[in-house]
Design an enzyme around this catalytic site. Structure first.
Site, PDB file in Angstrom:
ATOM      1  N   ASP A   1       0.861  -1.183   0.000  1.00 60.10           N
ATOM      2  CA  ASP A   1       0.000   0.000   0.000  1.00 60.10           C
ATOM      3  C   ASP A   1       0.899   1.236   0.000  1.00 60.10           C
ATOM      4  OD1 ASP A   1      -3.285   0.190   1.194  1.00 60.10           O
ATOM      5  OD2 ASP A   1      -2.093   1.993   0.754  1.00 60.10           O
TER       6      ASP A   1
ATOM      7  N   SER B   1     -16.056  -2.745 -10.701  1.00 59.47           N
ATOM      8  CA  SER B   1     -17.195  -2.041 -10.102  1.00 59.47           C
ATOM      9  C   SER B   1     -18.403  -2.080 -11.028  1.00 59.47           C
ATOM     10  CB  SER B   1     -16.790  -0.575  -9.845  1.00 59.47           C
ATOM     11  OG  SER B   1     -17.925   0.210  -9.560  1.00 59.47           O
TER      12      SER B   1
ATOM     13  N   TYR C   1     -13.110   7.721 -13.321  1.00 60.74           N
ATOM     14  CA  TYR C   1     -12.945   6.575 -12.412  1.00 60.74           C
ATOM     15  C   TYR C   1     -13.570   5.327 -13.043  1.00 60.74           C
ATOM     16  CZ  TYR C   1     -14.360   3.216  -8.940  1.00 60.74           C
ATOM     17  OH  TYR C   1     -14.602   2.023  -8.287  1.00 60.74           O
TER      18      TYR C   1
ATOM     19  N   LYS D   1     -11.949   1.563 -14.668  1.00 53.06           N
ATOM     20  CA  LYS D   1     -12.362   0.189 -14.371  1.00 53.06           C
ATOM     21  C   LYS D   1     -12.654  -0.558 -15.677  1.00 53.06           C
ATOM     22  CE  LYS D   1     -11.943   0.288  -9.955  1.00 53.06           C
ATOM     23  NZ  LYS D   1     -10.836  -0.468  -9.338  1.00 53.06           N
TER      24      LYS D   1
HETATM   25  C1  WQD Z   1     -25.250   6.034  -3.158  1.00 51.90           C
HETATM   26  C2  WQD Z   1     -26.597   6.749  -3.271  1.00 51.90           C
HETATM   27  C3  WQD Z   1     -26.419   8.984  -4.109  1.00 51.90           C
HETATM   28  C4  WQD Z   1     -24.242  10.630  -0.712  1.00 51.90           C
HETATM   29  C5  WQD Z   1     -20.047   5.068  -5.991  1.00 51.90           C
HETATM   30  C6  WQD Z   1     -19.159   4.605  -7.114  1.00 51.90           C
HETATM   31  C7  WQD Z   1     -18.995   3.120  -7.050  1.00 51.90           C
HETATM   32  C8  WQD Z   1     -18.440   2.754  -5.699  1.00 51.90           C
HETATM   33  C9  WQD Z   1     -19.429   3.195  -4.628  1.00 51.90           C
HETATM   34  C10 WQD Z   1     -16.036   2.735  -5.617  1.00 51.90           C
HETATM   35  C11 WQD Z   1     -26.716   7.571  -4.552  1.00 51.90           C
HETATM   36  C12 WQD Z   1     -26.938   8.982  -2.678  1.00 51.90           C
HETATM   37  C13 WQD Z   1     -24.895   9.766  -1.585  1.00 51.90           C
HETATM   38  C14 WQD Z   1     -24.961  11.673  -0.079  1.00 51.90           C
HETATM   39  C15 WQD Z   1     -26.961  10.925  -1.194  1.00 51.90           C
HETATM   40  N1  WQD Z   1     -17.197   3.382  -5.496  1.00 51.90           N
HETATM   41  N2  WQD Z   1     -26.239   9.921  -1.798  1.00 51.90           N
HETATM   42  N3  WQD Z   1     -26.303  11.772  -0.343  1.00 51.90           N
HETATM   43  O1  WQD Z   1     -22.565   6.752  -6.267  1.00 51.90           O
HETATM   44  O2  WQD Z   1     -23.803   4.532  -5.973  1.00 51.90           O
HETATM   45  O3  WQD Z   1     -21.334   4.529  -6.171  1.00 51.90           O
HETATM   46  O4  WQD Z   1     -19.532   4.638  -4.751  1.00 51.90           O
HETATM   47  O5  WQD Z   1     -15.854   1.572  -5.846  1.00 51.90           O
HETATM   48  O6  WQD Z   1     -18.091   2.704  -8.054  1.00 51.90           O
HETATM   49  O7  WQD Z   1     -19.785   4.909  -8.351  1.00 51.90           O
HETATM   50  O8  WQD Z   1     -22.388   5.428  -4.126  1.00 51.90           O
HETATM   51  O9  WQD Z   1     -22.574   6.043  -1.746  1.00 51.90           O
HETATM   52  O10 WQD Z   1     -21.891   7.826  -3.429  1.00 51.90           O
HETATM   53  O11 WQD Z   1     -24.237   7.009  -3.391  1.00 51.90           O
HETATM   54  O12 WQD Z   1     -28.184  11.051  -1.409  1.00 51.90           O
HETATM   55  O13 WQD Z   1     -24.426  12.507   0.701  1.00 51.90           O
HETATM   56  O14 WQD Z   1     -26.720   7.686  -2.196  1.00 51.90           O
HETATM   57  O15 WQD Z   1     -27.100   9.949  -4.896  1.00 51.90           O
HETATM   58  O16 WQD Z   1     -28.051   7.502  -4.992  1.00 51.90           O
HETATM   59  P1  WQD Z   1     -22.617   5.383  -5.710  1.00 51.90           P
HETATM   60  P2  WQD Z   1     -22.695   6.622  -3.118  1.00 51.90           P
END
Ligand code: WQD
Length: 337
Positions: A31, A125, A150, A154
């Protein structure tokens, strides 16, 4: 058997190191500590009683990668987590993502292809699917144009591995994660977001702890049952266990193709409001939130068809959303105590 885990002090990496040690594997963690801390080694030891070998190494430094693999000529496999993973940051700084997520992968593969045992597990992912047409999403759903650099790294990573495996002795398994959440039940390791969490669950637990004023829910005008976006939230320990099973499949030469792909999710979609409700239930707290506009680049819905992983790997996620949220909350309280 010696297994190299790159990014092994990260969120999913550290949980996978624990499961590898539980199965008796000798682990070498690599890491560059850019997004984690050495203290994660103590957490791993607290759980398994064993400190994995650790080498600080930035995989973007080709010479150092060559040197590492020369010194460790007897490894049986590599699980490759090391990558930058913040979607928003990748839009702001694409070259950081292409250098870190692509160059590092190429340098590792260049060394691995020289090994007799060249088993490779790749952290991919569900983002490669973009907004899939059909739910739940199967592994042969079409790969859409990436929604972010990002996500593109992938997709490109999967293509690099596929092209390389065709003409080398590398056998690979691509694991497409849905949304990893939660922490080890011991609360000795967990998610350590640096700065303001981008992901939903750490933002919820920090808000629950009072570190954030309120959660902004990004949109309630999606075509979903309650209007908020739907994702497949999978407990990180379930995800970690799948990595060990996938590795064993390659070590035991059970793979039927040079590159196999599996979706890793629970198979169930949960909306943002359902995640909030689950948190409130397991914490006994009311979560302050407000509905705001959609976040740029977000999709409406993504949840996995897990038939292939269930049938071929014999793996199925065990934890419920509530259990995962309870572990995330326990971890938040532990690190703030
Ligand atoms: C989840 C849901 C947001 C934050 C991403 C990457 C994916 C993986 C996981 C790396 C969505 C909503 C979020 C907030 C919200 N990353 N949300 N308020 O975007 O599905 O996936 O992270 O491996 O590859 O694309 O995950 O947790 O950001 O969001 O309403 O403050 O929660 O809009 O619907 P996401 P997330």
């Amino acid at each position: 058997m010696k297994i190299v885990v790159t990014g092994g002090l990260g969120f999913i990496g550290s949980h996978t190191v624990v499961e590898l040690q539980n199965e008796g594997y000798e682990v070498i963690v690599v890491d560059n500590l850019s997004n984690t801390s050495l203290s994660v080694l103590d957490g791993i030891q607290a759980i398994t009683g064993k400190v994995p070998a650790f080498e600080k190494l930035d995989l973007r430094e080709k010479k150092k990668v060559q040197d590492f693999f020369k010194r460790h000529h007897d490894i049986s496999g590599v699980i490759h987590f090391a990558a930058s993973k913040a979607v928003g940051e990748s839009v702001e700084n694409p070259l950081l993502y292409y250098e870190n997520n692509i160059n590092a992968l190429v340098y590792v593969l260049q060394e691995l292809q020289q090994k007799t045992e060249a088993n490779f597990i790749f952290s991919s992912s569900c983002t490669v699917y973009g907004q899939a047409e059909t739910m739940p999403i199967t592994e042969n759903a079409s790969i859409q144009t990436a929604m972010s650099p990002y996500g593109n790294t992938k997709q490109i990573g999967e293509e690099i591995i596929t092209d390389t495996a065709k003409v080398t002795n590398i056998n690979a398994i691509l694991l497409r994660y849905f949304n990893p959440i939660g922490s080890h039940p011991s609360a000795e390791i967990g998610e350590l977001p640096i700065g303001v969490p981008q992901n939903l669950v750490p933002f919820i637990t920090q808000t629950g702890f009072g570190l954030r004023k309120e959660l902004a829910v990004y949109g309630d005008d999606y075509p979903t049952p309650d209007g908020t976006a739907v994702r497949d939230y999978i407990h990180v320990v379930d995800l970690a266990k799948a990595h060990v099973i996938a590795l064993q499949r390659l070590l035991n030469k059970k793979n039927t193709e040079k590159v196999e792909t599996f979706n890793l999710g629970t198979g169930t979609g949960s909306s943002v409001l359902e995640v909030i409700k689950a948190f409130e239930k397991v914490s006994g707290k009311k979560l302050p939130y407000k509905i705001v506009g959609r976040r740029e680049g977000d999709i409406t819905s993504a949840y996995a068809n897990t038939d292939k992983a269930n049938a071929v790997l014999g793996w199925k996620a065990q934890s419920t959303l509530e259990q995962a949220m309870a572990s995330a909350w326990k971890w938040e309280q532990k690190i703030r105590s």
